[in-house]
Design an enzyme around this catalytic site. Structure first.
Site, PDB file in Angstrom:
ATOM      1  CE1 TYR A  71      10.048   5.898   4.298  1.00 37.42           C
ATOM      2  CE2 TYR A  71      10.030   5.560   6.666  1.00 37.42           C
ATOM      3  CZ  TYR A  71       9.394   5.975   5.507  1.00 37.42           C
ATOM      4  OH  TYR A  71       8.117   6.481   5.561  1.00 37.42           O
ATOM      5  CB  SER A 120       8.403   8.630   8.825  1.00 37.84           C
ATOM      6  OG  SER A 120       8.356   7.306   9.307  1.00 37.84           O
TER       7      SER A 120
HETATM    8  P1  NAD Z   1       2.703   4.842  -1.235  1.00 41.27           P
HETATM    9  O1  NAD Z   1       3.798   3.892  -1.499  1.00 41.27           O
HETATM   10  O2  NAD Z   1       1.300   4.467  -1.565  1.00 41.27           O
HETATM   11  O3  NAD Z   1       3.008   6.253  -1.846  1.00 41.27           O
HETATM   12  C1  NAD Z   1       4.280   6.673  -2.259  1.00 41.27           C
HETATM   13  C2  NAD Z   1       4.070   7.714  -3.340  1.00 41.27           C
HETATM   14  O4  NAD Z   1       5.335   8.167  -3.805  1.00 41.27           O
HETATM   15  C3  NAD Z   1       3.330   7.126  -4.535  1.00 41.27           C
HETATM   16  O5  NAD Z   1       2.436   8.080  -5.033  1.00 41.27           O
HETATM   17  C4  NAD Z   1       4.457   6.881  -5.521  1.00 41.27           C
HETATM   18  O6  NAD Z   1       4.021   6.897  -6.854  1.00 41.27           O
HETATM   19  C5  NAD Z   1       5.350   8.065  -5.205  1.00 41.27           C
HETATM   20  N1  NAD Z   1       6.697   7.843  -5.726  1.00 41.27           N
HETATM   21  C6  NAD Z   1       7.622   6.964  -5.273  1.00 41.27           C
HETATM   22  N2  NAD Z   1       8.722   7.018  -6.036  1.00 41.27           N
HETATM   23  C7  NAD Z   1       8.483   7.949  -6.997  1.00 41.27           C
HETATM   24  C8  NAD Z   1       9.221   8.456  -8.087  1.00 41.27           C
HETATM   25  N3  NAD Z   1      10.464   8.032  -8.366  1.00 41.27           N
HETATM   26  N4  NAD Z   1       8.655   9.399  -8.874  1.00 41.27           N
HETATM   27  C9  NAD Z   1       7.405   9.846  -8.605  1.00 41.27           C
HETATM   28  N5  NAD Z   1       6.662   9.411  -7.587  1.00 41.27           N
HETATM   29  C10 NAD Z   1       7.193   8.479  -6.796  1.00 41.27           C
HETATM   30  O7  NAD Z   1       2.777   5.074   0.339  1.00 41.27           O
HETATM   31  P2  NAD Z   1       2.232   6.251   1.249  1.00 41.27           P
HETATM   32  O8  NAD Z   1       2.111   5.654   2.585  1.00 41.27           O
HETATM   33  O9  NAD Z   1       1.067   6.940   0.662  1.00 41.27           O
HETATM   34  O10 NAD Z   1       3.502   7.211   1.279  1.00 41.27           O
HETATM   35  C11 NAD Z   1       3.410   8.610   1.136  1.00 41.27           C
HETATM   36  C12 NAD Z   1       4.432   9.286   2.032  1.00 41.27           C
HETATM   37  O11 NAD Z   1       4.101   9.025   3.393  1.00 41.27           O
HETATM   38  C13 NAD Z   1       5.857   8.763   1.834  1.00 41.27           C
HETATM   39  O12 NAD Z   1       6.780   9.818   1.942  1.00 41.27           O
HETATM   40  C14 NAD Z   1       6.017   7.808   3.008  1.00 41.27           C
HETATM   41  O13 NAD Z   1       7.359   7.619   3.361  1.00 41.27           O
HETATM   42  C15 NAD Z   1       5.243   8.552   4.067  1.00 41.27           C
HETATM   43  N6  NAD Z   1       4.827   7.769   5.229  1.00 41.27           N
HETATM   44  C16 NAD Z   1       3.997   6.698   5.119  1.00 41.27           C
HETATM   45  C17 NAD Z   1       3.631   6.003   6.253  1.00 41.27           C
HETATM   46  C18 NAD Z   1       2.727   4.812   6.209  1.00 41.27           C
HETATM   47  O14 NAD Z   1       2.584   4.146   7.243  1.00 41.27           O
HETATM   48  N7  NAD Z   1       2.081   4.483   5.118  1.00 41.27           N
HETATM   49  C19 NAD Z   1       4.087   6.399   7.499  1.00 41.27           C
HETATM   50  C20 NAD Z   1       4.930   7.496   7.574  1.00 41.27           C
HETATM   51  C21 NAD Z   1       5.292   8.178   6.438  1.00 41.27           C
END
Ligand code: NAD
Length: 253
Positions: free
Chosen positions: A158, A145
């Site tokens: 986080y 991230s």
């Molecule tokens: P999102 O919230 O749509 O996806 C999160 C995913 O994690 C989902 O598929 C959810 O079902 C899964 N998840 C969460 N808790 C869970 C559990 N207990 N068991 C099984 N699955 C679980 O958001 P995203 O943006 O697609 O996030 C994906 C990754 O990218 C994450 O690690 C997030 O921290 C990282 N990220 C996102 C951003 C952003 O701006 N969206 C930026 C940097 C990093």
């Protein structure tokens, strides 16, 4: 030919959090490159499955709550049963809880650290033991991230967990590069997914974030597809322990 190095035909990729957002984009990308994808999620991955099947790709889902202690064994057992192998692991699932540092409870701290940090290590260890060490090859892609590099606001657990992901990526790369396993990470910038709904709904924060992104827009799951395929493929065989930012230039400011 150079583009052949990016093909993933015959490879099996495990992607956690494959039902939505970046995990869905990564699953589509790996499947389009030829991999058979095993998507791990708490909820049905039907939308991801339909998109991959529309492209004639291969997708199986494993429904498991990753915060449960049995999750790692379930993923290993189901992967053995479904595919008999794994070549790529994408540690994508993650959670974010927004609250003032002064109010964070131990319970909320532990939830975030467990999923974003502890599980990334123990799932990587289990997949490496079961599949990558015996094969003498494997690819691990961790999702870091911007808060692997910056402190953020109102998300201390986080920021701590995503900073740990970058350290863990280097630590595992140091031990496993000689075993033919490449461990790298992608640090997405500000992407339009569920993870950032609250931020994007906050007019003031949303405007100040957008104003700081050199590319002038929020990222999308499509934006990390190319980097995911690169890090999953032979094209990156001499890349170890590195975190690639896909951030529209955020870190360059
Ligand atoms: P999102 O919230 O749509 O996806 C999160 C995913 O994690 C989902 O598929 C959810 O079902 C899964 N998840 C969460 N808790 C869970 C559990 N207990 N068991 C099984 N699955 C679980 O958001 P995203 O943006 O697609 O996030 C994906 C990754 O990218 C994450 O690690 C997030 O921290 C990282 N990220 C996102 C951003 C952003 O701006 N969206 C930026 C940097 C990093």
């Amino acid at each position: 030919m150079i583009l052949d190095l990016f093909r993933l035909d015959g490879k099996v990729a495990i992607v956690t959090g494959a039902n939505t957002g970046l995990g869905q984009g990564i699953s589509l990308a790996l499947a389009q490159a030829g991999a058979s994808v095993i998507g791990v999620a708490r909820r049905s991955c039907q939308e991801t499955a339909e998109k991959i099947q529309a492209d004639k790709g291969s997708f199986h889902e494993v429904i498991v709550d990753l915060s449960r202690p049995e999750a790692v064994d379930t993923i290993v057992d189901r992967t053995k049963a479904l595919a008999g192998r794994a070549d790529i692991l994408v540690n994508n699932a993650g959670m974010i809880l927004r609250e003032d540092a002064i109010d964070v409870s131990q319970e909320n701290w532990d939830k975030v650290i467990y999923l974003n940090q502890r599980l990334v290590f123990f799932l990587s260890q289990a997949i490496a033991r079961e599949f990558f060490f015996p094969a003498g090859s494997g690819k691990i892609i961790n999702i870091a991230s911007m808060l692997s590099f910056q402190g953020g606001i109102r998300v201390p657990a986080y920021a701590a967990s995503k900073s740990a992901v970058v350290g863990l990526t280097k630590a595992l790369a140091n031990e496993w590069a000689s075993r033919g396993i490449q461990v790298n990470a992608i640090a997405p910038g500000y992407m339009a997914t569920n993870n950032t709904t609250q931020l994007r709904n906050d007019q003031e924060r949303s405007a100040s974030i957008l104003e700081r992104i050199p590319a002038g827009r929020w990222g999308t799951p499509e934006d990390i597809m190319g980097t995911a395929v690169y890090l999953a493929s032979k094209a990156s065989d001499y890349v170890n322990g590195f975190t690639i930012a896909v951030d529209g230039g955020w870190l360059a400011r």
